[in-house]
Design an enzyme around this catalytic site. Structure first.
Site, PDB file in Angstrom:
ATOM      1  N   LYS A   1       0.847  -1.185   0.000  1.00  0.00           N
ATOM      2  CA  LYS A   1       0.000   0.000   0.000  1.00  0.00           C
ATOM      3  C   LYS A   1       0.889   1.244   0.000  1.00  0.00           C
ATOM      4  CE  LYS A   1      -4.155   1.759   2.279  1.00  0.00           C
ATOM      5  NZ  LYS A   1      -5.138   1.519   3.359  1.00  0.00           N
TER       6      LYS A   1
ATOM      7  N   GLU B   1     -19.959  -4.747   9.932  1.00  0.00           N
ATOM      8  CA  GLU B   1     -20.851  -3.915  10.729  1.00  0.00           C
ATOM      9  C   GLU B   1     -21.946  -4.729  11.418  1.00  0.00           C
ATOM     10  OE1 GLU B   1     -18.879  -1.416   7.659  1.00  0.00           O
ATOM     11  OE2 GLU B   1     -20.017  -3.301   7.579  1.00  0.00           O
TER      12      GLU B   1
ATOM     13  N   ARG C   1     -26.109  -1.099   6.961  1.00  0.00           N
ATOM     14  CA  ARG C   1     -25.847  -2.523   6.808  1.00  0.00           C
ATOM     15  C   ARG C   1     -26.243  -3.311   8.053  1.00  0.00           C
ATOM     16  NH1 ARG C   1     -20.062  -2.851   3.753  1.00  0.00           N
ATOM     17  NH2 ARG C   1     -21.129  -4.545   2.735  1.00  0.00           N
TER      18      ARG C   1
END
Length: 623
Positions: A259, A350, A378
């Site tokens: 990354k 979530e 969600r």
């Protein structure tokens, strides 16, 4: 790549020659490293100037080049799970023009966008969804007899912490006749280092040395597995993708990337602040030098919440915190440093976060679930059935509530009040300033007979807006002096400042008397607020939630149930997916600035008088 020169925002010549995937495939293999270098330099220069997801984009340069050389988009379907890793995809599919306006009003979206390009199939930027899209597309291809059209899903390893990804893998792996190519972009992170057993297993697969055949979790789900492949080696990537296509079965290509690759500040960033950046100096990786380093910018709402939660944690040993892969962005990092055993990062999950919090509450603790308002959608069933049905003391802190700005429609937190208003026994607070945030957070964590929620904006903290008086748990922010109180303005959260300014404008310019009240707790509706509405001729609610099913609708229903005939007009966000832009401009577009509120009050008042809906100053007006 060396630190890029500041101000380099022109498209480099080699990159400019890549007008689309066909032009990319026409390049020689020898030209590709230089193209990757061009892309990285251009990304750093442009994203540092506009803000955006820099770290994820730098990590997928070679990966995206290889994808578009092997697969023929849009005939082949290439799906990106979370579009923040799709900047390179945009550059290689004909969207170099205008890239400098990324995430600005009228410019390119910071995520995939169907309106921008035929190469973008999905624009939902909520994680862990691409594999389910891919499963459905593969089924559609099979039914249409188009088996030669590849379906490719690029998913980050952080997204594998979401349960929906595994539901999809369960279906993909069971259907050998429907090949889906899953490209696992494994950089060991989402926002923060990836957590959980999956992360541990992927780390073991990345380690050097032989790995027993069939030992990986993907083989257990019926998928072939290729790799790990060096995600910055274009020939190796192309070979792996061709092999995956030739297998004609569900397959995972495990690609290991870095990354922030090529930008030293991002590569060395343990805190992952370069995941998404604001405007920064590309030479230093810091905020522009025009801001004196000694000048402390106002704290954000998130920072204030984090510090107050830490203070509460010191006072209340039963307080714990839960986050869904958003430790720093939701303000939990200070508490995690001080009390690492009391902060739980469950990954991008979530639903699990909320039900796990229910279990924590059943065990005698008071969990604070810090989550983005847009991601709350969600976990609605878990809030309703797993928390509220059991009357559990769980506090939801909803960051980025209301208009968030440049991240666009998938990230505006504009549905939470409408959803939570449906939940029996759940109380929702909307602090108007950070002092009220502290007060309401303390009230929330002291509640032990049911769930609570606080919503806070993506913004820096402004000056406090003090109350003139308190009334049955509500704050009176403005009351016209020497005038009949014609209009009741009920404001929620940070819309309070604009509502007070509108009231003063109506008082001074139109000689209209008004009261502005902040209920603090917006649902359930305070009965005193219904009585207050009955004492005015018009009630106008102001909220940065959608008008559909929002606070205004709930208050109107409460007034109707109490036989209060005062008209209630609701100002809020439209029932629409709003574009990206600045928070200030988008709120103004929705009529939620002072001028917009004043204009709406005048229009509603005129309408009431014209149609003889309500009395004015105690008497009926003749038409």
């Amino acid at each position: 790549m060396q630190n890029p020169p500041g101000g380099m925002t022109h498209v480099p010549l080699l990159l400019a020659s890549v007008t689309g995937p066909d032009a990319l495939r026409a390049l020689s293999a020898e030209a590709l490293p230089a193209l990757a270098e061009d892309i990285r330099r251009y990304l750093v220069a442009t994203v540092c100037a506009s803000g955006g997801h820099l770290g994820p984009s730098l990590g997928v340069v070679e990966l995206t080049i290889a994808l578009h050389r092997v697969f023929h988009s849009p005939r082949d379907s290439v799906l990106f799970d979370i579009g923040h890793q799709a900047y390179v995809h945009k550059l290689l599919t004909g969207r170099q023009k205008g890239f400098e306006q990324l995430r600005r009003a009228g410019g390119l979206s910071g995520y995939c966008c169907r309106a921008e390009s035929e190469h973008d199939l999905i624009e939902n930027s909520h994680a862990s969804t691409a594999l389910s899209y891919a499963d459905g597309l593969a089924k559609a291809r099979a039914l249409a007899g188009e088996r030669e059209r590849a379906v490719v899903a690029v998913i980050g390893d952080g997204a594998l912490t979401g349960g929906m990804a595994w539901e999809a893998l369960d279906n993909i792996g069971a259907a050998r006749e429907r090949p889906v190519i899953v490209v696992l972009n494994d950089n060991g992170r989402s926002y923060s280092p990836t957590t959980g057993a999956v992360a541990t297993r992927l780390a073991a697969l990345r380690a050097p040395g032989p790995h027993p055949a069939g030992s990986d979790v993907f083989a257990a789900h019926g998928l072939a597995c290729l790799g790990p492949v060096d995600g910055h080696d274009i020939p190796a990537l192309e070979a792996a993708f061709r092999q995956a296509r030739a297998l004609a079965r569900p397959v995972v290509v495990h690609v290991v990337t870095v990354k922030g690759k090529g930008y030293p500040f991002a590569e060395a960033d343990e805190a992952d602040c370069f995941h998404a950046v604001g405007v920064i100096d590309p030479i230093t990786g810091r905020s522009p030098a025009t801001v004196p380093p000694a000048v402390r910018q106002p704290a954000t709402w998130t920072e204030v919440f984090g510090q107050e939660l830490l203070a509460l944690a010191e006072e209340r040993p039963e307080l714990v915190a839960v986050t869904a892969a958003m430790l720093r962005p939701t303000g939990l990092h200070p508490m995690a440093v001080a009390h690492p055993d009391r902060v739980f990062d469950v990954g991008i999950a979530e639903q699990h976060a909320v039900t796990s919090a229910a279990g924590l509450a059943m065990g005698g603790l008071h969990p604070v679930v810090a989550i983005y308002a847009t991601f709350l959608n969600r976990a609605f069933d878990q809030i309703l059935m797993d928390v509220a049905l059991h009357h559990l003391p769980v506090t939801l802190v909803l960051d980025r509530a209301g208009i968030t700005g440049p991240d666009g429609p998938s990230h505006h937190g504009m549905w939470d009040v409408s959803l939570l208003a449906l939940v029996p026994g759940l109380r929702v607070a909307a602090p108007r300033d950070t002092t009220r945030l502290k007060e309401l957070l303390r009230e929330a964590v002291a509640t032990d007979d049911g769930p609570t929620a606080l919503r806070l904006p993506k913004a820096t903290s402004g000056p406090d807006l003090k109350a003139l008086a308190q009334m049955d748990g509500m704050d009176v922010l403005h009351r016209s002096a020497g005038r009949p109180l014609d209009v009741l303005l009920v404001t929620t959260g940070p819309t309070a400042g604009a509502a007070v300014a509108a009231a003063r404008q109506l008082d001074e310019d139109e000689e209209i008397g008004s009261t502005v009240v902040d209920p603090r707790w917006v649902t359930p509706v305070n009965r005193a607020l219904v009585h207050l509405a009955a004492r005015h001729h018009l009630t106008v609610t102001v909220e940065d939630n959608t008008r559909t099913g929002g606070f205004g609708s709930v208050l109107a229903q409460a007034c109707a149930d109490a036989a209060v005939t005062t008209p209630v007009r609701c100002l809020g966000l439209p029932r629409a997916f709003l574009p990206h832009g600045t928070r200030t401009d988008l709120l103004a577009d929705a009529g939620l600035d002072a001028d917009g509120i004043a204009t709406a009050v005048l229009r509603a008042r005129t309408d009431c008088l014209t149609h003889d809906v309500a009395p004015l100053n105690g008497r009926r007006r003749s038409r």
